[in-house]
Design an enzyme around this catalytic site. Structure first.
Site, PDB file in Angstrom:
ATOM      1  N   LYS A 142      -2.443  12.062  -2.157  1.00 24.49           N
ATOM      2  CA  LYS A 142      -2.438  10.647  -1.775  1.00 24.49           C
ATOM      3  C   LYS A 142      -2.710  10.490  -0.272  1.00 24.49           C
ATOM      4  O   LYS A 142      -3.304   9.492   0.145  1.00 24.49           O
ATOM      5  CB  LYS A 142      -1.100   9.995  -2.137  1.00 24.49           C
ATOM      6  CG  LYS A 142      -0.777   9.957  -3.624  1.00 24.49           C
ATOM      7  CD  LYS A 142      -1.895   9.313  -4.441  1.00 24.49           C
ATOM      8  CE  LYS A 142      -2.720  10.313  -5.199  1.00 24.49           C
ATOM      9  NZ  LYS A 142      -3.860   9.718  -5.944  1.00 24.49           N
ATOM     10  N   GLN A 160     -15.473  -3.222   1.366  1.00 28.92           N
ATOM     11  CA  GLN A 160     -14.692  -2.410   0.432  1.00 28.92           C
ATOM     12  C   GLN A 160     -13.251  -2.200   0.896  1.00 28.92           C
ATOM     13  O   GLN A 160     -12.416  -1.708   0.138  1.00 28.92           O
ATOM     14  CB  GLN A 160     -15.379  -1.055   0.218  1.00 28.92           C
ATOM     15  CG  GLN A 160     -16.708  -1.164  -0.519  1.00 28.92           C
ATOM     16  CD  GLN A 160     -17.374   0.187  -0.716  1.00 28.92           C
ATOM     17  OE1 GLN A 160     -18.045   0.702   0.167  1.00 28.92           O
ATOM     18  NE2 GLN A 160     -17.185   0.769  -1.886  1.00 28.92           N
ATOM     19  N   HIS A 165      -7.307  -2.390  -1.927  1.00 25.87           N
ATOM     20  CA  HIS A 165      -7.581  -1.012  -1.511  1.00 25.87           C
ATOM     21  C   HIS A 165      -6.523  -0.509  -0.530  1.00 25.87           C
ATOM     22  O   HIS A 165      -5.956   0.573  -0.716  1.00 25.87           O
ATOM     23  CB  HIS A 165      -8.971  -0.941  -0.865  1.00 25.87           C
ATOM     24  CG  HIS A 165      -9.325   0.416  -0.335  1.00 25.87           C
ATOM     25  ND1 HIS A 165      -9.940   1.377  -1.103  1.00 25.87           N
ATOM     26  CD2 HIS A 165      -9.126   0.982   0.890  1.00 25.87           C
ATOM     27  CE1 HIS A 165     -10.112   2.473  -0.379  1.00 25.87           C
ATOM     28  NE2 HIS A 165      -9.627   2.259   0.832  1.00 25.87           N
ATOM     29  N   HIS A 168      -2.896  -0.364  -2.074  1.00 26.43           N
ATOM     30  CA  HIS A 168      -2.797   0.758  -3.004  1.00 26.43           C
ATOM     31  C   HIS A 168      -2.658   2.085  -2.255  1.00 26.43           C
ATOM     32  O   HIS A 168      -1.784   2.905  -2.573  1.00 26.43           O
ATOM     33  CB  HIS A 168      -4.036   0.777  -3.905  1.00 26.43           C
ATOM     34  CG  HIS A 168      -4.067   1.904  -4.880  1.00 26.43           C
ATOM     35  ND1 HIS A 168      -3.177   2.021  -5.925  1.00 26.43           N
ATOM     36  CD2 HIS A 168      -4.879   2.983  -4.978  1.00 26.43           C
ATOM     37  CE1 HIS A 168      -3.438   3.107  -6.619  1.00 26.43           C
ATOM     38  NE2 HIS A 168      -4.469   3.718  -6.065  1.00 26.43           N
ATOM     39  N   TYR A 206     -17.560   9.779 -10.584  1.00 25.93           N
ATOM     40  CA  TYR A 206     -18.521   8.691 -10.362  1.00 25.93           C
ATOM     41  C   TYR A 206     -19.020   8.703  -8.916  1.00 25.93           C
ATOM     42  O   TYR A 206     -20.231   8.616  -8.659  1.00 25.93           O
ATOM     43  CB  TYR A 206     -17.871   7.340 -10.682  1.00 25.93           C
ATOM     44  CG  TYR A 206     -18.685   6.161 -10.192  1.00 25.93           C
ATOM     45  CD1 TYR A 206     -19.792   5.714 -10.912  1.00 25.93           C
ATOM     46  CD2 TYR A 206     -18.359   5.516  -8.997  1.00 25.93           C
ATOM     47  CE1 TYR A 206     -20.556   4.652 -10.456  1.00 25.93           C
ATOM     48  CE2 TYR A 206     -19.120   4.453  -8.537  1.00 25.93           C
ATOM     49  CZ  TYR A 206     -20.216   4.022  -9.265  1.00 25.93           C
ATOM     50  OH  TYR A 206     -20.974   2.981  -8.803  1.00 25.93           O
ATOM     51  N   LYS A 223     -19.093   2.564 -14.963  1.00 16.63           N
ATOM     52  CA  LYS A 223     -18.387   2.315 -13.700  1.00 16.63           C
ATOM     53  C   LYS A 223     -17.232   1.325 -13.883  1.00 16.63           C
ATOM     54  O   LYS A 223     -16.123   1.538 -13.381  1.00 16.63           O
ATOM     55  CB  LYS A 223     -19.364   1.784 -12.655  1.00 16.63           C
ATOM     56  CG  LYS A 223     -18.691   1.395 -11.342  1.00 16.63           C
ATOM     57  CD  LYS A 223     -19.659   0.708 -10.391  1.00 16.63           C
ATOM     58  CE  LYS A 223     -18.952   0.230  -9.138  1.00 16.63           C
ATOM     59  NZ  LYS A 223     -19.868  -0.497  -8.226  1.00 16.63           N
ATOM     60  N   THR A 227     -12.100   0.833 -13.544  1.00 16.17           N
ATOM     61  CA  THR A 227     -11.107  -0.207 -13.251  1.00 16.17           C
ATOM     62  C   THR A 227     -10.221  -0.451 -14.467  1.00 16.17           C
ATOM     63  O   THR A 227      -9.010  -0.650 -14.336  1.00 16.17           O
ATOM     64  CB  THR A 227     -11.803  -1.519 -12.835  1.00 16.17           C
ATOM     65  OG1 THR A 227     -12.689  -1.262 -11.748  1.00 16.17           O
ATOM     66  CG2 THR A 227     -10.778  -2.561 -12.411  1.00 16.17           C
ATOM     67  N   ARG A 285     -21.438 -13.952 -15.811  1.00 16.77           N
ATOM     68  CA  ARG A 285     -21.496 -15.366 -16.196  1.00 16.77           C
ATOM     69  C   ARG A 285     -22.527 -16.124 -15.369  1.00 16.77           C
ATOM     70  O   ARG A 285     -23.216 -17.010 -15.883  1.00 16.77           O
ATOM     71  CB  ARG A 285     -20.116 -16.005 -16.031  1.00 16.77           C
ATOM     72  CG  ARG A 285     -19.115 -15.581 -17.105  1.00 16.77           C
ATOM     73  CD  ARG A 285     -17.774 -16.251 -16.893  1.00 16.77           C
ATOM     74  NE  ARG A 285     -16.830 -15.893 -17.947  1.00 16.77           N
ATOM     75  CZ  ARG A 285     -15.559 -16.279 -17.970  1.00 16.77           C
ATOM     76  NH1 ARG A 285     -15.078 -17.040 -16.980  1.00 16.77           N
ATOM     77  NH2 ARG A 285     -14.773 -15.915 -18.958  1.00 16.77           N
TER      78      ARG A 285
END
Length: 289
Positions: A142, A160, A165, A168, A206, A223, A227, A285
């Site tokens: 970690k 990003q 992010h 976490h 990935y 990809k 998530t 959408r």
């Protein structure tokens, strides 16, 4: 008014960051650092023996990614670190695969825990040192994960560096330290490591592929399922804790940790779900309109 950790991180990453919230953390840490260590052996491992070292690491990380790094890159072009990323992602993938396989061996093939009540092993248990080693390996990983954000800064991929992010990455270093300090290693958090190492092995696979073959970045259909896996891992952790609380209330695993797993999991599910909707559902959408 005192800020929660999440509120503090949200403030730090905002357009007008408020660094004063960091000052509120120190009195709390001073009080907590005076409490006795649950596992004296594990506390001798680097970073696990000092709250101040972990705190310094995380504050340095936040300063670098939110302020100093951006200042450093202000008049520089994004660095081409593709070769470094390939090596890093291969390393991370292998690291997580090895940890995942070891957890599978010690938890499923040669069961060490009862999944309906996972408690830290006693000091004289023959697998105690393995429990310590696996827990520490996960904790170190970690810390290594923090490099993800450093690489974003060097590539000027600031979009990003989201609240999700940063929250976490910080929590996944901060929380394990205090768990080991107050309770010990392993126990139900092995479930977290089991799920997390699998998800991260897929995720870094990935990243490795896209670093090696940049043209494939938009064509890898799976990809978005990374998530989904991240959401599922938190749901499983929440379900396990809810099950134990309801059907095995005599389990000695601290109820406060069950609460952390459930509440923290719910926060992450909400945040990752929001990311999934924004990244995958809403663009789709818009295309249909």
């Amino acid at each position: 008014m005192e800020m929660s950790t999440q509120q503090c991180l949200t403030s730090l990453i905002s357009t007008h960051p408020d660094y004063t919230c960091l000052n509120e953390m120190f009195p709390r840490l001073i009080e907590l650092s005076d409490l006795p260590v649950a596992d004296p052996v594990a506390a001798k491992f680097p970073f696990l023996g000092s709250a101040w070292l972990v705190t310094f690491l995380l504050i340095s990380y936040l300063l670098i990614i939110l302020k100093l790094g951006k200042k450093f890159m202000e008049h520089r072009k994004p660095y081409n670190i593709n070769n470094i990323l390939i090596v890093y992602n291969v390393f991370q993938m292998i690291y997580n695969v090895i940890m995942f396989c070891m957890i599978v061996y010690y938890c499923i093939i040669k069961p060490t825990y009862d999944f309906t009540c996972m408690e830290t092993l006693s000091f004289d248990h023959p697998r105690k040192n393995m429990e310590r080693a696996l827990s520490y390996a996960f904790f170190v990983n970690k810390i290594i994960d923090l490099l993800d954000t450093i690489f974003f800064v060097l590539r000027k991929s600031y979009k990003q560096i989201t609240v999700l992010h940063v929250y976490h990455h910080v929590l996944m270093v901060f929380l394990p330290y205090w768990v080991v300090r107050f309770y010990g290693v392993g126990a139900q958090f092995v479930t977290t490591a089991f799920l997390n190492t699998f998800v991260h092995a897929v995720m870094y696979l990935y990243y490795m592929i896209t670093a090696m073959y940049p043209g494939m970045k938009g064509s890898l259909w799976w990809k978005k399922y990374i998530t989904v896996l991240q959401i599922i891992q938190f749901l499983i952790g929440m379900i396990q804790s809810a099950y134990i609380l309801n059907f095995n209330p005599e389990c000695d695993f601290p109820k406060i940790f069950h609460a952390i797993i459930i509440i923290g999991g719910a926060i992450f599910v909400a945040m990752f779900s929001n990311f999934y909707i924004r990244a995958y559902i809403m663009p789709q959408r818009r295309k249909l309109k």
